[in-house]
Design a protein around this motif. Structure first.
Motif, mmCIF file in Angstrom:
data_model
loop_
_atom_site.group_PDB
_atom_site.id
_atom_site.type_symbol
_atom_site.label_atom_id
_atom_site.label_comp_id
_atom_site.label_asym_id
_atom_site.label_seq_id
_atom_site.Cartn_x
_atom_site.Cartn_y
_atom_site.Cartn_z
ATOM 1 N N ARG A 429 -8.290 -0.681 20.104
ATOM 2 C CA ARG A 429 -9.611 -0.296 19.631
ATOM 3 C C ARG A 429 -10.533 -1.516 19.672
ATOM 4 N N VAL A 582 -10.087 9.423 22.035
ATOM 5 C CA VAL A 582 -11.113 9.102 21.044
ATOM 6 C C VAL A 582 -12.457 9.058 21.765
ATOM 7 N N TYR A 626 -17.467 -1.579 14.778
ATOM 8 C CA TYR A 626 -16.719 -0.333 14.681
ATOM 9 C C TYR A 626 -15.597 -0.526 13.667
ATOM 10 N N GLN A 629 -12.667 5.607 14.207
ATOM 11 C CA GLN A 629 -12.642 6.288 15.499
ATOM 12 C C GLN A 629 -12.980 7.754 15.311
#
Length: 689
Positions: A429, A582, A626, A629
């Motif tokens: 991620r 995602v 971020y 997700q």
């Protein structure tokens, strides 16, 4: 089809080599309630009525019934013989009819995509999202006999140009290697033609039609550059059925083209009289030929690809495709083979795969405590889907983000952080970063050079973190610079995410302030009108409406709010990532940009401009963070945008905003100093300003 390649796709659907025709449906054959048995079974009584094939519904195509004849005296002991004959004849009649339908569709159906805005006057046919991207492109659309003879001798670059040059690699790649050359001319080649927009070729030939059909498909395979990603290979064709024809013309319509598991091409080859066969040509490496990195990620043998600058690259499009959705051992080396078929770190695929080749790498697998640098390339053809679907004049913002972040994650993965726990599932991620556009440039038909540096790798229980810095360049000049952080997380770590607010529920500005006046901009309505060119559309249509509070928001300059329903079938879940779906963070950013673009148009900022265009403004540092997700099961994505500043220049308006995105109950994206520019058309030299 006559070669017996019909497949059942359920009731009322017939398919020919992957082409389904759902408009024709038929009842089953009835034998007084008895199932048809092809084996002689005298104990089953004869039917009391003639066998008939009855269409389910009347339509434009009629199918002849098999003739019914009286049984001869010699056949009285075998009453099913006549039934089998009738069924066989009826089946053949159906196949012939469907073959004629298929020929009509393949020959007549031609997609007509919208022309793409370009710096040149010539229209560009737009490739659909996920369409195969050829490894090379040639200017010529026709080939005479002399050019075909050159291809049969392996002189590919001499015919198609220097982009097809492989130095001494692939000495056996040639058309007509196994038989005399039967093609006399190629009258048209189109990489986006045909009923499926996957490619079409038209040819003339003399002699054996089946041999000519194979050679025509081989020619298209070479034209698309399928061989360029291997170093020592041959073209092999699956033995096709015989093509019996009196015609001397062929048309091939590409039905499938891909690099996984090996570069291959399947096409329907149709003769001038309508008869056809299916032909598959595969680029196959010779035994012992290197096709990927060795043990430890060694890159000491060339795999055949030459980069944009003429250098021999280390990894190429073949490896990117395998890392995205194929054999990870081929992509990264044998240590990664056990990840194949399982959820693991991958590149995006389809239209979201935005890195093509690795040209330099100075890191060492397993050495995680020092920095490493590397260079990569991405080709951005003018027919790429995102140019047609974006409201931007050139590439949309997510292309800048994805092409740089993918180059970084690829080499960060290559050094081997996930190999320290080979039995643990780790998902990649992006956690955030900062990036700046240095100058505005049109990327159509350009090769983007990506230079990245892995700064650090930090191993933690259940996760690891990597930091990078990177630049993007075109024609030797930098245009984008940034830094970012990626994390590799266990399932447990992903399941314990607390968002940006330590697990607390943070209301939107709208919920906290309950504004009395809210108006709505109908984006979907404007998108449906003719001439709405300054509107994201097609695959990039991420919003249908936004609510506006004039004078609202944290800065009193305006506030935007939108809710987007998440559909598990949304196209990007299949692209990002394979087996680990995602929403790409870059598309969250793109959603905020689209809201700002629509607000700017609604506010009339384009009034008085001769030809207003959206672009990404230069010299504004954009930061994103971020902490979560968006999954296919999250139901919705909620967006708010605070207008921070509006700057008017002589020929443009720049709006800078702050934005956040929520999944149900959790704020997970934060965007700061995201900027959008609306200005007059670029100058003729290709620069946007």
């Amino acid at each position: 089809m006559n070669d017996g390649s019909t497949r059942d796709h359920g009731e009322g659907a017939l398919a020919f080599d992957g082409l389904a025709f759902d408009g024709l449906a038929f009842d089953g054959l009835a034998f007084d309630g008895l199932a048809f048995d092809p084996v002689d079974t005298p104990s089953i009584p004869a039917p009391s009525a003639p066998v008939a094939v009855v269409p389910k519904a009347a339509g434009p195509v009629a199918f002849a019934q098999a003739p019914h004849r009286a049984l001869s005296a010699a056949e009285q002991d075998n009453p099913l013989r006549d039934i089998r004959i009738a069924v066989t004849e009826a089946h053949r009649a159906h196949l012939d009819a469907h073959t004629r339908i298929q020929h009509a569709i393949l020959r007549a159906a031609r997609t007509t995509p919208a022309p793409l805005r370009s710096l040149t006057a010539a229209p560009v046919t737009v490739a659909a999202e996920g369409a195969f991207k050829p490894l090379a492109r040639a200017d010529r659309r026709t080939l005479d006999r002399a050019a075909l003879e050159s291809l049969s001798h392996g002189d590919i670059a001499a015919v198609f140009g220097t982009d097809y040059d492989q130095a001494e690699a692939n000495p056996e790649i040639r058309i007509a290697r196994a038989s005399p050359l039967r093609l006399t001319a190629i009258t048209d080649i189109d990489l986006r033609g045909g009923a499926l927009s996957r490619g079409r070729l038209r040819a003339r030939f003399d002699g054996d039609a089946t041999t000519a059909a194979v050679q025509a498909v081989e020619t298209f395979a070479v034209y698309a550059g399928l061989h360029l990603c291997l170093v020592d290979a041959t073209l092999t064709a699956a033995p096709p059925s015989r093509l019996e024809t009196g015609s001397t013309e062929l048309e091939i319509v590409v039905t499938q083209i891909d690099l996984v598991p090996r570069p291959h091409l399947t096409a329907e080859v149709i003769a001038g009289d309508g008869r056809s066969i299916s032909v598959t040509v595969t680029v196959t490496e010779k035994s012992g030929s290197a096709i990927g990195p060795g043990t430890g990620g060694t890159l000491d043998h060339w795999t055949g690809r030459i980069g944009h600058g003429g250098e021999r690259v280390l990894l190429n499009e073949f490896h990117m495709a395998h890392l995205a959705r194929g054999d990870q051992g081929i992509a990264l080396g044998p240590e990664f083979a056990h990840f194949t078929g399982h959820r693991s770190t991958r590149l995006p695929t389809g239209g979201l795969l935005l890195v093509d080749r690795i040209s330099r790498f100075d890191g060492t697998r397993g050495v995680l405590d020092r920095s490493a640098s590397y260079d990569s390339e991405y080709d951005s053809p003018a027919d790429s889907w995102y140019y047609a679907d974006s409201a931007n004049y050139s590439a949309p913002h997510f292309v800048y983000m994805e092409t740089s972040l993918q180059a970084a994650l690829l080499m960060g993965l290559y050094v081997g952080p996930t190999l320290t726990a080979p039995d643990q599932t780790l998902s990649l991620r992006n956690l955030g970063g900062t990036a700046t556009v240095l100058r505005q440039v049109d990327l159509r038909d350009k090769t983007v050079a990506q230079s990245s540096r892995l700064l650090s790798t930090t191993m933690l229980p259940g996760s690891s973190l990597q930091t990078f810095e990177y630049t993007l360049s075109v024609d030797g000049e930098e245009f984008y610079r940034g830094e970012t952080m990626f994390g590799y997380f266990s399932d447990e770590a992903l399941g314990n995410q607390t968002g940006l607010d330590a697990g607390r529920t943070k209301p939107t500005w709208r919920e906290a302030n309950l504004p009395s006046t809210v108006r709505t901009i109908d984006i979907a309505g404007r998108r449906s009108t003719s001439g709405a060119r300054l509107c994201s559309r097609g695959t990039l249509a991420l919003l249908d409406q936004i609510d506006v509070v004039d004078g609202g928001g944290d800065h009193g300059n305006g506030y935007l709010h939108a809710v987007r329903r998440i559909d598990p079938d949304d196209w990007f879940f299949a692209r990002h990532f394979h087996l680990d779906p995602v929403i790409p963070g870059s598309l969250g950013v793109e959603t905020a940009i689209q809201a700002v673009q629509e607000w700017m148009l609604d506010a009339g900022f384009g009034s008085g401009m001769a030809d207003p265009q959206f672009s990404i403004p230069a010299d504004i540092d954009f930061t994103w963070k971020y902490r979560g997700q968006f999954l296919p099961t999250d139901r919705q994505c909620e967006l708010e945008v605070h207008i921070k500043a509006v700057e008017r220049r002589n020929d443009s308006v720049i709006v800078t905003v702050e934005a956040s995105l929520w999944k149900p109950g959790l704020r997970i994206y934060e965007l700061n100093d995201l900027a959008v520019e609306l200005g007059d058309i670029p100058t003729s030299d290709g620069a946007l300003r």
